[in-house]
Scaffold this motif. Structure first.
Motif, PDB file in Angstrom:
ATOM      1  N   LEU A  10      18.479 -20.960 178.351  1.00  0.00           N
ATOM      2  CA  LEU A  10      18.077 -21.463 179.789  1.00  0.00           C
ATOM      3  C   LEU A  10      16.558 -20.952 180.159  1.00  0.00           C
ATOM      4  CD1 LEU A  10      20.568 -22.029 182.202  1.00  0.00           C
ATOM      5  CD2 LEU A  10      20.665 -23.220 181.217  1.00  0.00           C
ATOM      6  N   ALA A  11      16.572 -19.637 179.428  1.00  0.00           N
ATOM      7  CA  ALA A  11      14.954 -19.713 180.129  1.00  0.00           C
ATOM      8  C   ALA A  11      13.612 -20.190 179.597  1.00  0.00           C
ATOM      9  CB  ALA A  11      14.797 -17.896 179.689  1.00  0.00           C
ATOM     10  N   ALA A  12      14.374 -20.250 177.902  1.00  0.00           N
ATOM     11  CA  ALA A  12      13.578 -21.194 177.105  1.00  0.00           C
ATOM     12  C   ALA A  12      13.261 -21.818 177.559  1.00  0.00           C
ATOM     13  CB  ALA A  12      13.401 -20.732 175.434  1.00  0.00           C
ATOM     14  N   GLN A  13      13.676 -22.714 178.395  1.00  0.00           N
ATOM     15  CA  GLN A  13      14.352 -24.412 178.178  1.00  0.00           C
ATOM     16  C   GLN A  13      13.704 -24.624 179.839  1.00  0.00           C
ATOM     17  OE1 GLN A  13      16.506 -26.916 175.677  1.00  0.00           O
ATOM     18  NE2 GLN A  13      16.402 -25.052 174.220  1.00  0.00           N
ATOM     19  N   SER A  14      13.438 -23.798 180.558  1.00  0.00           N
ATOM     20  CA  SER A  14      13.279 -24.568 181.817  1.00  0.00           C
ATOM     21  C   SER A  14      12.423 -23.574 183.041  1.00  0.00           C
ATOM     22  CB  SER A  14      14.856 -23.920 182.921  1.00  0.00           C
ATOM     23  OG  SER A  14      14.674 -22.321 182.851  1.00  0.00           O
ATOM     24  N   THR A  15      12.119 -23.526 183.796  1.00  0.00           N
ATOM     25  CA  THR A  15      11.028 -22.397 184.456  1.00  0.00           C
ATOM     26  C   THR A  15      11.426 -21.085 185.188  1.00  0.00           C
ATOM     27  OG1 THR A  15      11.510 -23.639 186.658  1.00  0.00           O
ATOM     28  CG2 THR A  15       9.211 -24.403 184.728  1.00  0.00           C
ATOM     29  N   TRP A  16      12.803 -21.387 184.695  1.00  0.00           N
ATOM     30  CA  TRP A  16      13.198 -19.399 185.134  1.00  0.00           C
ATOM     31  C   TRP A  16      12.449 -18.217 184.154  1.00  0.00           C
ATOM     32  CZ3 TRP A  16      17.814 -23.579 185.593  1.00  0.00           C
ATOM     33  CH2 TRP A  16      17.560 -24.449 186.355  1.00  0.00           C
ATOM     34  N   SER A  17      13.200 -17.817 184.040  1.00  0.00           N
ATOM     35  CA  SER A  17      12.940 -16.310 184.005  1.00  0.00           C
ATOM     36  C   SER A  17      15.001 -16.330 183.604  1.00  0.00           C
ATOM     37  CB  SER A  17      12.635 -15.483 184.700  1.00  0.00           C
ATOM     38  OG  SER A  17      13.118 -14.498 185.992  1.00  0.00           O
ATOM     39  N   ARG A  18      14.550 -14.634 182.695  1.00  0.00           N
ATOM     40  CA  ARG A  18      16.188 -14.812 182.044  1.00  0.00           C
ATOM     41  C   ARG A  18      16.790 -13.670 183.890  1.00  0.00           C
ATOM     42  NH1 ARG A  18      16.058 -12.792 175.441  1.00  0.00           N
ATOM     43  NH2 ARG A  18      18.155 -12.781 175.900  1.00  0.00           N
ATOM     44  N   LYS A  19      15.923 -13.258 184.040  1.00  0.00           N
ATOM     45  CA  LYS A  19      16.440 -12.553 185.128  1.00  0.00           C
ATOM     46  C   LYS A  19      17.046 -13.559 186.311  1.00  0.00           C
ATOM     47  CE  LYS A  19      14.825  -9.016 188.429  1.00  0.00           C
ATOM     48  NZ  LYS A  19      13.583  -8.713 189.479  1.00  0.00           N
ATOM     49  N   ASP A  20      15.637 -14.306 186.381  1.00  0.00           N
ATOM     50  CA  ASP A  20      16.466 -15.586 187.158  1.00  0.00           C
ATOM     51  C   ASP A  20      17.664 -16.371 186.802  1.00  0.00           C
ATOM     52  OD1 ASP A  20      14.147 -15.249 188.231  1.00  0.00           O
ATOM     53  OD2 ASP A  20      12.833 -17.370 187.854  1.00  0.00           O
ATOM     54  N   VAL A  21      17.837 -16.423 185.733  1.00  0.00           N
ATOM     55  CA  VAL A  21      19.125 -17.136 184.700  1.00  0.00           C
ATOM     56  C   VAL A  21      20.451 -15.959 185.760  1.00  0.00           C
ATOM     57  CG1 VAL A  21      20.066 -18.036 183.127  1.00  0.00           C
ATOM     58  CG2 VAL A  21      18.121 -18.462 183.323  1.00  0.00           C
ATOM     59  N   LYS A  22      20.725 -14.719 185.082  1.00  0.00           N
ATOM     60  CA  LYS A  22      20.735 -14.117 185.272  1.00  0.00           C
ATOM     61  C   LYS A  22      21.891 -13.880 186.702  1.00  0.00           C
ATOM     62  CE  LYS A  22      20.254 -10.792 182.055  1.00  0.00           C
ATOM     63  NZ  LYS A  22      19.722 -10.421 181.230  1.00  0.00           N
ATOM     64  N   GLU A  23      20.733 -14.169 187.703  1.00  0.00           N
ATOM     65  CA  GLU A  23      20.955 -14.246 189.464  1.00  0.00           C
ATOM     66  C   GLU A  23      21.870 -15.858 189.573  1.00  0.00           C
ATOM     67  OE1 GLU A  23      21.025 -12.129 190.923  1.00  0.00           O
ATOM     68  OE2 GLU A  23      20.853 -12.455 192.939  1.00  0.00           O
ATOM     69  N   LEU A  24      21.131 -17.082 188.641  1.00  0.00           N
ATOM     70  CA  LEU A  24      21.796 -18.112 188.802  1.00  0.00           C
ATOM     71  C   LEU A  24      23.496 -17.603 188.553  1.00  0.00           C
ATOM     72  CD1 LEU A  24      19.126 -20.371 188.250  1.00  0.00           C
ATOM     73  CD2 LEU A  24      19.988 -20.323 190.079  1.00  0.00           C
ATOM     74  N   ILE A  25      23.790 -17.300 187.458  1.00  0.00           N
ATOM     75  CA  ILE A  25      24.735 -17.310 186.481  1.00  0.00           C
ATOM     76  C   ILE A  25      26.260 -16.301 188.036  1.00  0.00           C
ATOM     77  CG2 ILE A  25      26.600 -15.720 185.042  1.00  0.00           C
ATOM     78  CD1 ILE A  25      23.925 -16.895 182.992  1.00  0.00           C
ATOM     79  N   ARG A  26      25.161 -15.022 188.656  1.00  0.00           N
ATOM     80  CA  ARG A  26      25.621 -14.443 188.406  1.00  0.00           C
ATOM     81  C   ARG A  26      26.078 -15.035 190.723  1.00  0.00           C
ATOM     82  NH1 ARG A  26      25.703 -11.257 193.536  1.00  0.00           N
ATOM     83  NH2 ARG A  26      23.824 -11.494 193.360  1.00  0.00           N
ATOM     84  N   LYS A  27      25.067 -16.105 191.033  1.00  0.00           N
ATOM     85  CA  LYS A  27      25.694 -16.664 192.344  1.00  0.00           C
ATOM     86  C   LYS A  27      27.166 -17.886 191.935  1.00  0.00           C
ATOM     87  CE  LYS A  27      21.548 -15.935 194.384  1.00  0.00           C
ATOM     88  NZ  LYS A  27      20.390 -16.040 194.653  1.00  0.00           N
TER      89      LYS A  27
END
Ligand code: URA
Length: 248
Positions: A10-27
């Motif tokens: 997700l981080a490689a194929q979007s504008t989110w950072s890996r940290k953002d992705v982790k947060e999205l998953i957590r939410k």
């Protein structure tokens, strides 16, 4: 294809950072094939799994290839301090890190621009030796002459840049030319017409190699290349099977 970590993909194929992705998953914002994703290190097949974030499907591709109908007034760059860029116009669902235009059009030139995150492809298109034929429509402030068509076919001296490669000029109207270039010098078409004292009032790029501008794209709109179009870029083949990239 080997499965890869969800957060990495997700981080490689979007504008989110890996940290953002982790947060999205957590939410609880991320689903894979309709099931809530719970772990950032969960493995997915990005080429076949359906991933949604906030209920919106993501387009997962190793590389993205977009065709844009560039409007006047935006610059062909990824970022610019003062002006909107072609990359700024890419809609959120197609945005990802590393997008840039493969080749430049002047700020006031409109038409076909390829936007990608595939550096290798861009290199092929942009390499000085590639000679990809690029077709433009140029509206002049004066009438076309046979002298211009003859001069274009032989090459026009452009000062320190040297003489242009032979270019094709076809008159579509008294003041409207279709010009095919196989190189890309700075302001090339404007300077070639200026050699004859003519001013280019409007300039539009309508094709690059085998790729033609989609007439359904309004200025500022873009779309992903179809699988066939993307293959044409990758495989160097025209639809009728003849190699065209080889001619670039
Ligand atoms: N030639 C020009 O003069 N401008 C462009 O943007 C492209 C080709």
């Amino acid at each position: 294809m080997k499965p890869e970590r969800l957060d990495k993909v997700l981080a490689a194929q979007s504008t989110w950072s890996r940290k953002d992705v982790k947060e999205l998953i957590r939410k609880g914002q991320v689903t894979v094939n309709g099931l809530l994703a719970r772990q950032a290190d969960q493995k997915i097949h990005w080429d076949r799994d359906q991933v949604e974030v906030g209920g919106k499907p993501l387009i997962l591709r190793r590389h993205l290839y977009l065709m844009m109908n560039k409007p006047a007034g935006v610059v062909s760059a990824a970022r610019d301090e003062n002006c909107p860029t072609v990359v700024d116009l890419v809609p959120p669902e197609l945005r990802r890190q590393g997008l840039f235009p493969a080749g430049r059009l002047d700020k006031d030139t409109t038409g076909l621009v390829i936007i990608t995150d595939d550096g290798e492809l861009a290199h092929r298109i942009l390499a000085p030796k590639s000679h990809v034929p690029k077709v433009y429509l140029a509206r002049l402030d004066s009438f076309l002459t046979t002298e211009m068509a003859e001069g274009f076919s032989k090459g026009i001296p452009l000062g320190e840049d040297g003489t242009t490669l032979p270019a094709e000029l076809v008159a579509l109207d008294l003041d409207l030319a279709q010009v095919t270039l196989r190189e890309g010098m700075y302001h090339q078409i404007k300077r070639m017409f200026a050699f004859y004292g003519a001013k280019v009032m409007e300039l539009q790029r309508v094709s690059m190699g085998a790729l033609a501008l989609d007439k359904n794209l309004a200025p500022g709109q873009c779309r992903e290349l179809s699988p066939l179009e993307a293959e044409l870029l990758q495989e160097r083949q025209t639809p009728d099977g003849a190699s065209f990239f080889g001619l670039w």
